[in-house]
Design a protein around this motif. Structure first.
Motif, PDB file in Angstrom:
ATOM      1  N   THR A 131      41.015  41.239  34.518  1.00  0.00           N
ATOM      2  CA  THR A 131      41.434  40.220  35.491  1.00  0.00           C
ATOM      3  C   THR A 131      42.313  40.830  36.576  1.00  0.00           C
ATOM      4  O   THR A 131      42.099  40.606  37.774  1.00  0.00           O
ATOM      5  CB  THR A 131      42.195  39.076  34.779  1.00  0.00           C
ATOM      6  OG1 THR A 131      41.325  38.484  33.814  1.00  0.00           O
ATOM      7  CG2 THR A 131      42.680  38.030  35.765  1.00  0.00           C
ATOM      8  N   HIS A 190      45.790  35.754  33.831  1.00  0.00           N
ATOM      9  CA  HIS A 190      46.004  34.963  35.048  1.00  0.00           C
ATOM     10  C   HIS A 190      47.485  34.773  35.343  1.00  0.00           C
ATOM     11  O   HIS A 190      47.857  34.448  36.469  1.00  0.00           O
ATOM     12  CB  HIS A 190      45.321  33.606  34.945  1.00  0.00           C
ATOM     13  CG  HIS A 190      43.838  33.732  34.778  1.00  0.00           C
ATOM     14  ND1 HIS A 190      43.012  34.179  35.787  1.00  0.00           N
ATOM     15  CD2 HIS A 190      43.036  33.506  33.711  1.00  0.00           C
ATOM     16  CE1 HIS A 190      41.772  34.211  35.352  1.00  0.00           C
ATOM     17  NE2 HIS A 190      41.755  33.814  34.095  1.00  0.00           N
ATOM     18  N   TYR A 222      39.185  50.000  35.748  1.00  0.00           N
ATOM     19  CA  TYR A 222      40.012  49.255  36.701  1.00  0.00           C
ATOM     20  C   TYR A 222      41.065  50.087  37.411  1.00  0.00           C
ATOM     21  O   TYR A 222      41.722  49.581  38.312  1.00  0.00           O
ATOM     22  CB  TYR A 222      40.689  48.087  35.977  1.00  0.00           C
ATOM     23  CG  TYR A 222      39.690  47.311  35.174  1.00  0.00           C
ATOM     24  CD1 TYR A 222      38.714  46.545  35.815  1.00  0.00           C
ATOM     25  CD2 TYR A 222      39.652  47.392  33.793  1.00  0.00           C
ATOM     26  CE1 TYR A 222      37.756  45.874  35.093  1.00  0.00           C
ATOM     27  CE2 TYR A 222      38.703  46.713  33.061  1.00  0.00           C
ATOM     28  CZ  TYR A 222      37.751  45.964  33.714  1.00  0.00           C
ATOM     29  OH  TYR A 222      36.792  45.311  33.004  1.00  0.00           O
ATOM     30  N   ALA A 271      40.256  43.327  38.765  1.00  0.00           N
ATOM     31  CA  ALA A 271      39.363  42.631  39.705  1.00  0.00           C
ATOM     32  C   ALA A 271      40.159  42.010  40.851  1.00  0.00           C
ATOM     33  O   ALA A 271      39.742  42.075  42.014  1.00  0.00           O
ATOM     34  CB  ALA A 271      38.565  41.561  38.966  1.00  0.00           C
ATOM     35  N   ALA A 272      41.307  41.424  40.534  1.00  0.00           N
ATOM     36  CA  ALA A 272      42.142  40.820  41.577  1.00  0.00           C
ATOM     37  C   ALA A 272      42.644  41.881  42.554  1.00  0.00           C
ATOM     38  O   ALA A 272      42.704  41.646  43.763  1.00  0.00           O
ATOM     39  CB  ALA A 272      43.321  40.081  40.943  1.00  0.00           C
ATOM     40  N   CYS A 273      42.978  43.049  42.042  1.00  0.00           N
ATOM     41  CA  CYS A 273      43.437  44.144  42.906  1.00  0.00           C
ATOM     42  C   CYS A 273      42.302  44.661  43.783  1.00  0.00           C
ATOM     43  O   CYS A 273      42.492  44.929  44.973  1.00  0.00           O
ATOM     44  CB  CYS A 273      44.016  45.286  42.066  1.00  0.00           C
ATOM     45  SG  CYS A 273      45.592  44.883  41.301  1.00  0.00           S
ATOM     46  N   LYS A 274      41.123  44.782  43.205  1.00  0.00           N
ATOM     47  CA  LYS A 274      39.978  45.286  43.958  1.00  0.00           C
ATOM     48  C   LYS A 274      39.655  44.371  45.138  1.00  0.00           C
ATOM     49  O   LYS A 274      39.438  44.841  46.257  1.00  0.00           O
ATOM     50  CB  LYS A 274      38.766  45.423  43.034  1.00  0.00           C
ATOM     51  CG  LYS A 274      37.564  46.015  43.715  1.00  0.00           C
ATOM     52  CD  LYS A 274      36.423  46.216  42.741  1.00  0.00           C
ATOM     53  CE  LYS A 274      35.241  46.852  43.448  1.00  0.00           C
ATOM     54  NZ  LYS A 274      34.128  47.083  42.535  1.00  0.00           N
ATOM     55  N   VAL A 275      39.637  43.078  44.903  1.00  0.00           N
ATOM     56  CA  VAL A 275      39.336  42.103  45.954  1.00  0.00           C
ATOM     57  C   VAL A 275      40.359  42.184  47.085  1.00  0.00           C
ATOM     58  O   VAL A 275      40.019  42.039  48.255  1.00  0.00           O
ATOM     59  CB  VAL A 275      39.299  40.670  45.360  1.00  0.00           C
ATOM     60  CG1 VAL A 275      39.327  39.604  46.434  1.00  0.00           C
ATOM     61  CG2 VAL A 275      38.086  40.496  44.477  1.00  0.00           C
ATOM     62  N   ARG A 276      41.617  42.460  46.733  1.00  0.00           N
ATOM     63  CA  ARG A 276      42.700  42.504  47.728  1.00  0.00           C
ATOM     64  C   ARG A 276      42.918  43.895  48.320  1.00  0.00           C
ATOM     65  O   ARG A 276      43.762  44.077  49.175  1.00  0.00           O
ATOM     66  CB  ARG A 276      44.003  42.019  47.080  1.00  0.00           C
ATOM     67  CG  ARG A 276      44.006  40.552  46.734  1.00  0.00           C
ATOM     68  CD  ARG A 276      45.191  40.205  45.830  1.00  0.00           C
ATOM     69  NE  ARG A 276      45.307  38.783  45.581  1.00  0.00           N
ATOM     70  CZ  ARG A 276      44.587  38.114  44.688  1.00  0.00           C
ATOM     71  NH1 ARG A 276      43.672  38.747  43.964  1.00  0.00           N
ATOM     72  NH2 ARG A 276      44.770  36.822  44.514  1.00  0.00           N
ATOM     73  N   GLY A 277      42.192  44.878  47.828  1.00  0.00           N
ATOM     74  CA  GLY A 277      42.361  46.244  48.322  1.00  0.00           C
ATOM     75  C   GLY A 277      43.663  46.888  47.866  1.00  0.00           C
ATOM     76  O   GLY A 277      44.203  47.753  48.555  1.00  0.00           O
ATOM     77  N   ALA A 337      48.244  35.853  40.977  1.00  0.00           N
ATOM     78  CA  ALA A 337      47.898  35.830  42.408  1.00  0.00           C
ATOM     79  C   ALA A 337      49.143  35.880  43.282  1.00  0.00           C
ATOM     80  O   ALA A 337      49.179  36.596  44.285  1.00  0.00           O
ATOM     81  CB  ALA A 337      47.065  34.591  42.723  1.00  0.00           C
TER      82      ALA A 337
END
Length: 159
Positions: A104, A67, A137, A107-113, A80
């Motif tokens: 982590t 995180h 990932y 997943a954060a990159c995937k959500v943000r494209g 973030a």
């Protein structure tokens, strides 16, 4: 009476008619790349790459759970916030450590494209824990990568 000389392709390309097909905006600026080392050996590689002159690239180390990221100067920053202006993330691993951090960040990159790349720096070996850690990932995966492949990747993507 003289024979007309055919127009060359270079001359034709400069005509008003052909000019309407030209792209008339400047090249995109350097990518806002974030490079993240996932283990101690990868940190040494990332640190060496960070010493070159880059446009918008930033370099970090991540530990589970991922995180927060640690800058090369030792400052802790939230993941973030660092992804906010990023369009590329490169995950670097040699040993497969910190798999939760890789998950982590991925997943954060995937959500943000955000496009993700992985470098598995295990010269001469095609399989390793590092490969298993990054595979889910990374949209682009370089295996087995050499230490200088990180710098070449950053140059190729105009980081």
């Amino acid at each position: 009476m003289s024979t007309p000389v055919p127009i060359s392709s270079s001359a034709r390309a400069t005509t008003t008619e052909e000019a309407r097909y030209r792209i008339d905006y400047p090249l995109a600026a350097a990518r806002n790349t974030r490079v993240v080392a996932l283990d101690e050996a990868a940190e040494m590689i990332v640190r060496a790459a960070s010493e070159e002159d880059w446009g918008q690239a930033r370099f970090y180390v991540a530990h589970d759970p991922g995180h927060d990221l640690i800058t090369m100067a030792g400052e802790t920053v939230p993941l973030a916030g660092e992804l906010e202006q990023s369009n590329t993330v490169v995950l670097v691993s040699t040993a497969g450590e910190n798999s939760e951090a890789a998950a982590t960040i991925g997943a954060a990159c995937k959500v943000r494209g955000i496009m993700t790349a992985g470098l598995v720096i295990t010269p001469g070996r095609l399989s390793s824990e590092a490969l298993l850690t990054l595979r889910p990932y990374a949209r682009i995966l370089l295996v087995p990568a050499d230490e200088d492949d990180l710098v070449e990747l950053l140059r190729a993507t105009r980081a």
